[in-house]
Design a protein around this motif. Structure first.
Motif, PDB file in Angstrom:
ATOM      1  N   HIS A   1       0.831  -1.215   0.000  1.00 53.08           N
ATOM      2  CA  HIS A   1       0.000   0.000   0.000  1.00 53.08           C
ATOM      3  C   HIS A   1       0.862   1.260   0.000  1.00 53.08           C
ATOM      4  N   TRP A   2       1.886   1.275   0.824  1.00 52.27           N
ATOM      5  CA  TRP A   2       2.788   2.434   0.883  1.00 52.27           C
ATOM      6  C   TRP A   2       3.431   2.662  -0.487  1.00 52.27           C
ATOM      7  N   PHE A   3       3.875   1.583  -1.105  1.00 52.31           N
ATOM      8  CA  PHE A   3       4.612   1.693  -2.359  1.00 52.31           C
ATOM      9  C   PHE A   3       3.729   2.228  -3.472  1.00 52.31           C
ATOM     10  N   VAL A   4       2.548   1.655  -3.649  1.00 51.59           N
ATOM     11  CA  VAL A   4       1.720   2.055  -4.792  1.00 51.59           C
ATOM     12  C   VAL A   4       1.136   3.450  -4.600  1.00 51.59           C
ATOM     13  N   HIS A   5       0.939   3.880  -3.341  1.00 52.54           N
ATOM     14  CA  HIS A   5       0.379   5.208  -3.095  1.00 52.54           C
ATOM     15  C   HIS A   5       1.445   6.255  -2.820  1.00 52.54           C
ATOM     16  N   GLY A   6       2.719   5.865  -2.866  1.00 55.04           N
ATOM     17  CA  GLY A   6       3.794   6.828  -2.675  1.00 55.04           C
ATOM     18  C   GLY A   6       3.948   7.305  -1.251  1.00 55.04           C
ATOM     19  N   GLY A   7       3.513   6.524  -0.272  1.00 51.85           N
ATOM     20  CA  GLY A   7       3.628   6.903   1.133  1.00 51.85           C
ATOM     21  C   GLY A   7       2.361   6.571   1.882  1.00 51.85           C
ATOM     22  N   PRO A   8       2.191   7.088   3.116  1.00 51.98           N
ATOM     23  CA  PRO A   8       0.962   6.830   3.883  1.00 51.98           C
ATOM     24  C   PRO A   8      -0.273   7.318   3.123  1.00 51.98           C
ATOM     25  N   SER A   9      -1.345   6.520   3.169  1.00 48.95           N
ATOM     26  CA  SER A   9      -2.552   6.873   2.430  1.00 48.95           C
ATOM     27  C   SER A   9      -3.768   6.325   3.165  1.00 48.95           C
ATOM     28  N   ASP A  10      -4.888   7.056   3.064  1.00 46.85           N
ATOM     29  CA  ASP A  10      -6.140   6.601   3.647  1.00 46.85           C
ATOM     30  C   ASP A  10      -6.886   5.642   2.731  1.00 46.85           C
ATOM     31  N   CYS A  11      -6.381   5.472   1.517  1.00 50.10           N
ATOM     32  CA  CYS A  11      -7.037   4.578   0.567  1.00 50.10           C
ATOM     33  C   CYS A  11      -6.833   3.132   0.993  1.00 50.10           C
ATOM     34  N   GLY A  12      -7.901   2.413   1.154  1.00 49.51           N
ATOM     35  CA  GLY A  12      -7.813   1.003   1.529  1.00 49.51           C
ATOM     36  C   GLY A  12      -8.286   0.100   0.417  1.00 49.51           C
ATOM     37  N   GLY A  13      -8.082   0.532  -0.815  1.00 49.16           N
ATOM     38  CA  GLY A  13      -8.570  -0.233  -1.950  1.00 49.16           C
ATOM     39  C   GLY A  13      -7.845  -1.554  -2.139  1.00 49.16           C
ATOM     40  N   THR A  14      -8.463  -2.421  -2.915  1.00 53.22           N
ATOM     41  CA  THR A  14      -7.879  -3.723  -3.243  1.00 53.22           C
ATOM     42  C   THR A  14      -6.703  -3.541  -4.199  1.00 53.22           C
ATOM     43  N   LEU A  15      -5.627  -4.268  -3.949  1.00 55.38           N
ATOM     44  CA  LEU A  15      -4.443  -4.192  -4.792  1.00 55.38           C
ATOM     45  C   LEU A  15      -4.383  -5.388  -5.722  1.00 55.38           C
ATOM     46  N   ARG A  16      -3.859  -5.134  -6.916  1.00 53.20           N
ATOM     47  CA  ARG A  16      -3.695  -6.221  -7.885  1.00 53.20           C
ATOM     48  C   ARG A  16      -2.302  -6.143  -8.501  1.00 53.20           C
TER      49      ARG A  16
END
Length: 615
Positions: A163-178
Motif C-alpha cells: 500500500h505504501w509503495f503504490v500510493h507513494g507513502g501513507p494513504s487513507d485509501c484502503g482499496g484492493t491491490l492487484r
C-alpha cells in the motif's frame, strides 16, 4: 518435517536446518513459502543431544554461559500414520511473506485476510497450498507468495509495503491491490501493482536501487521468526526477492571431535562432563551413568565402574585432572586439532578419531613433512545465529556482532547442531621450507598484491582495512587444498561438493602451523567408504598431487586468470577462477577467497613465487 499449526507442509533434511533453512530463514516450498520459527517454539524434548565439549565451550564464549547443550534438529519417522500426533514432530513454521497473489486475477492480500484458504494435504504435504476460492476468473485459483520483501543489514525481515509503495507513502485509501504484468519479459520494469479504488499504479522497478531506498519506509525492526519488533533500527531496508541467497546467511562454528585425554576414563569424563558435573555424590552419579548407558553415546562406559568415574570427576573438579582439556578454553579452535593431527598416532579405541601415519611421496619429500590417513573422524557444526543482506565475513568484525540476529527471543539455552562422520587425509608441510619460500621477494610481492585486494575489499564495506588478513602462507595452502579437492573428486568418486577442507596456517605463533586436512563426511552413522583414505597412500598421493599441479600451470581462462590483480577490482583472489581453483561453497571454509595458484606453480604472469617450482 515442517508444519503449519497442525498441518504438515513439507520436508527438509536435518542438515539443511543449519546451512539453508535455519530459524529466520525462508523455506520456498513448491506451493507456499514459510519462515522457520525461533528455537523458543521448537520442542526441545524431540531434539537429541550432541556431545562435543570443545565446541560447546566455544559456543558459550560467543553466546554466553547459559548455553546448556548442543542438540540435533528433530527428525520425524517415515513410517508413522500421517494423521497421528507422532507425524507432527518437526520444526514449527509460519507462512511468510504474509501477502499472497492470485495467479489468475492478480489479487494481492494477506493470507489471514479471509480472501485465501489453506488447502492442506496430510498424505502429500508437499501439495499443501493456499487457494483463492472465489476468484472472479474462476471458482478456485491457486494463490502464491508475493515474491518481494524488505530486509536490512541488522537481520530484520518484513513484508513488502504494498500500500505504501503504490500510493507513494501513507494513504487513507484502503482499496484492493492487484499485481499484473506488462510486456513479454518478467523484468522488474514490466511488473506492476495497481489499486482498484484510486487506480494508482507503479512499476516494481522503482523499488530497487537508490530510488527504492527513497521510496520505501523505514525499517520496523521485524523478526518474523520471533514474533516481535525491535525499536530503534536505523538501517535503511532494501527490497529483496523471495528465494534470494542474501536473505539468510548462517553463522556457524565447527570442530573436529578429537581425543582430549590419554586414557578411556579421562576421555569419557571430558566427553560427558556436562552430564557428570552436577552429581553431588557417587549414588547420584550412578543414576547419571545409567542414563548415559541407555543413551548409547559412550561405548567406553561399559568397561568403567561408578567408583572409577567418581574419582575422576573429583580430580577434575579439584583441578588435578591430567586431561588435555585446556584447549577447550582457548580462542583458537584449530590449535588443539593441529596438536592431535601432528602427534605420533597411537592405538585408540575412541570411536570418533583414528589416524595412521604413512610415508611421504618420494617426489615431495623435500616439501611435505608428514602425511596421515584419518580413517575415522567426526565433525560437529553448531548454528549461532544468522545475518541478512551482508555475509558473516562482512558482519563479524569489530563492533558488528550486534548485527548477527539471534535464534531466540532471550539468550539461548541450546543451539542446533549436526554431526557428520567420515575420513580424510592430513598433509603437514616442512616448516623450514615454508619459511624459505615466504622470504622470497616474489612471494612478498604476491603477498602485497593479495593484501591490497584485502584492504580494498574491506574499505569498500567500511571495515578496518588491515584486520583479519590470513597471510600468504594461508593463501598458498588454501590454493593447494582446492586443487586437491578437484583432483580427488575425479579420482575417488565422491562429488567435489562433499569434500571439505580445514586449513591450518599460522606463521607467527611460537608453534607455527602449516598444513591442511581434506575430508569427506556423511550425516549417517556409517560415514564414508574409504576412497579418500586410499588416495592418501604415498603411491597415490604423489601421483594425484603431481597431476593437480600440472593442471594448475595453465588455466582455460589464461592469460586473464593469471594476470588478475585483486588490488584493481578489490577482490580477494589473484590467479584463480572457476576454471582452475574455485570449488563449491560447501567445501571451502573461506568462500573461495584468498586463492592464488601462482603461489604453487609458475604461471604466464609470475614464475618466481611458486612453492613447488616446476613440479
Amino acid at each position: 518435517m515442517t508444519k503449519f499449526t497442525t498441518a504438515p507442509v513439507g520436508t527438509v533434511r536435518p542438515s539443511q536446518l543449519l546451512w539453508t533453512y535455519g530459524p529466520g530463514a525462508l523455506v520456498d516450498l513448491p506451493n507456499l513459502s514459510v519462515v522457520t520459527m525461533g528455537l523458543d517454539q521448537w520442542r526441545e524434548s524431540t531434539c537429541e543431544v550432541v556431545d562435543e565439549p570443545r565446541l560447546l565451550a566455544a559456543v558459550r564464549r560467543t553466546l554466553g554461559p547459559q548455553v546448556e547443550r548442543l542438540r540435533k534438529p528433530p527428525v520425524a519417522d517415515d513410517d508413522v500414520d500421517p494423521l497421528s500426533a507422532e507425524a507432527h514432530q518437526g520444526v514449527p513454521v509460519r507462512p511468510f511473506p504474509r501477502w499472497l497473489r492470485c495467479v489468475r486475477c492478480g489479487l494481492l492480500g494477506e493470507f489471514d485476510s479471509g480472501l485465501f484458504d489453506l488447502d492442506a494435504d496430510a498424505f502429500r504435504p508437499e501439495r499443501s497450498s493456499f487457494v483463492h476460492t472465489n476468484c472472479e476468473k474462476g471458482k478456485r485459483s491457486d494463490a502464491v507468495p508475493a515474491r518481494f520483501l524488505l530486509a536490512c543489514e541488522n537481520g530484520h525481515l518484513d513484508d513488502f509495503p504494498w500500500h505504501w509503495f503504490v500510493h507513494g507513502g501513507p494513504s487513507d485509501c484502503g482499496g484492493t491491490l492487484r499485481f499484473f504484468e506488462r510486456g513479454a519479459s518478467l523484468q522488474t520494469e514490466n511488473l506492476w501493482v495497481r489499486c482498484d479504488t484510486c487506480e494508482a499504479a507503479k512499476s516494481l522497478a522503482h523499488a530497487f536501487g537508490e530510488e527504492g531506498r527513497r521510496a520505501l519506509p523505514a525499517c520496523r525492526g521485524r523478526h518474523p521468526h520471533l514474533d516481535r519488533y525491535e525499536d530503534g533500527c536505523e538501517a535503511r531496508p532494501r527490497a529483496v526477492v523471495l528465494g534470494a541467497t542474501n536473505t539468510w546467511f548462517p553463522v556457524t562454528l565447527s570442530a573436529l571431535a578429537i581425543p582430549l585425554a590419554e586414557d578411556k576414563l579421562g576421555q569419557f569424563v571430558e566427553d560427558a562432563w556436562e552430564d557428570l558435573k552436577d552429581a553431588e555424590d557417587a549414588s547420584e552419579l550412578r543414576g547419571v551413568l545409567k542414563t548415559l548407558r541407555k543413551r548409547g553415546h559412550f561405548p567406553a562406559l561399559d568397561a568403567l565402574t561408578t567408583e572409577e568415574v567418581w574419582d575422576a570427576v573429583e580430580r577434575k573438579r579439584s583441578g588435578a585432572s591430567t586431561a588435555t582439556s585446556d584447549a577447550a578454553s582457548t580462542e583458537d579452535m584449530k590449535r588443539p586439532e593441529w596438536t592431535v593431527l601432528t602427534a605420533a598416532p597411537a592405538a585408540s579405541s575412541w570411536p570418533h578419531f583414528l589416524s595412521e601415519r604413512v610415508d611421504v611421496p618420494t617426489a615431495f619429500a623435500s616439501t611435505i613433512a608428514s602425511v596421515s590417513l584419518v580413517k575415522r573422524l567426526r565433525e560437529v557444526n553448531a548454528l549461532l545465529g544468522f545475518t541478512r543482506v551482508d555475509s558473516p565475513e562482512e558482519v563479524l568484525d569489530v563492533g558488528a556482532r550486534d548485527r548477527v540476529a539471534s535464534l531466540t527471543a532471550a539468550r539461548p539455552r541450546w543451539v542446533p547442531a549436526s554431526e557428520v562422520h567420515g575420513e580424510g587425509v592430513f598433509v603437514r608441510f616442512d616448516e623450514a621450507e615454508l619459511r624459505r619460500w615466504e622470504a622470497r621477494p616474489a612471494v612478498r610481492e604476491r603477498d602485497e598484491r593479495l593484501r591490497r585486494g584485502h584492504r580494498g575489499w574491506r574499505a569498500s564495506r567500511d571495515l578496518p582495512p588491515d584486520a583479519h588478513y590470513p597471510g600468504v602462507r594461508y593463501a598458498m595452502l588454501h590454493s593447494l587444498a582446492h586443487l586437491l579437492i578437484r583432483e580427488f573428486a575425479l579420482e575417488c568418486g565422491y562429488g567435489a561438493a562433499s569434500i571439505r577442507e580445514r586449513v591450518y596456517a599460522d606463521a607467527d605463533a611460537a608453534s607455527p602451523m602449516g598444513g591442511f586436512l581434506l575430508y569427506t563426511a556423511a550425516a549417517d552413522a556409517d560415514g564414508t567408504l574409504g576412497g579418500l583414505v586410499e588416495l592418501g597412500k604415498p603411491e597415490n598421493l604423489g601421483r594425484v598431487l603431481a597431476q593437480a599441479l600440472r593442471r594448475a600451470r595453465v588455466c582455460s581462462s589464461d592469460p586473464l586468470c593469471s594476470e588478475h590483480d585483486p588490488g584493481q577490482d578489490r577482490s580477494l583472489h589473484a590467479a584463480a577462477c572457476h576454471a582452475c581453483e574455485f570449488v563449491a561453497e560447501t567445501s571451502c571454509e573461506r568462500g573461495n577467497r584468498y586463492l592464488d595458484r601462482a603461489l604453487l606453480v609458475p604461471t604466464f604472469e609470475c614464475v618466481d613465487a611458486a612453492f613447488f617450482g616446476r613440479a
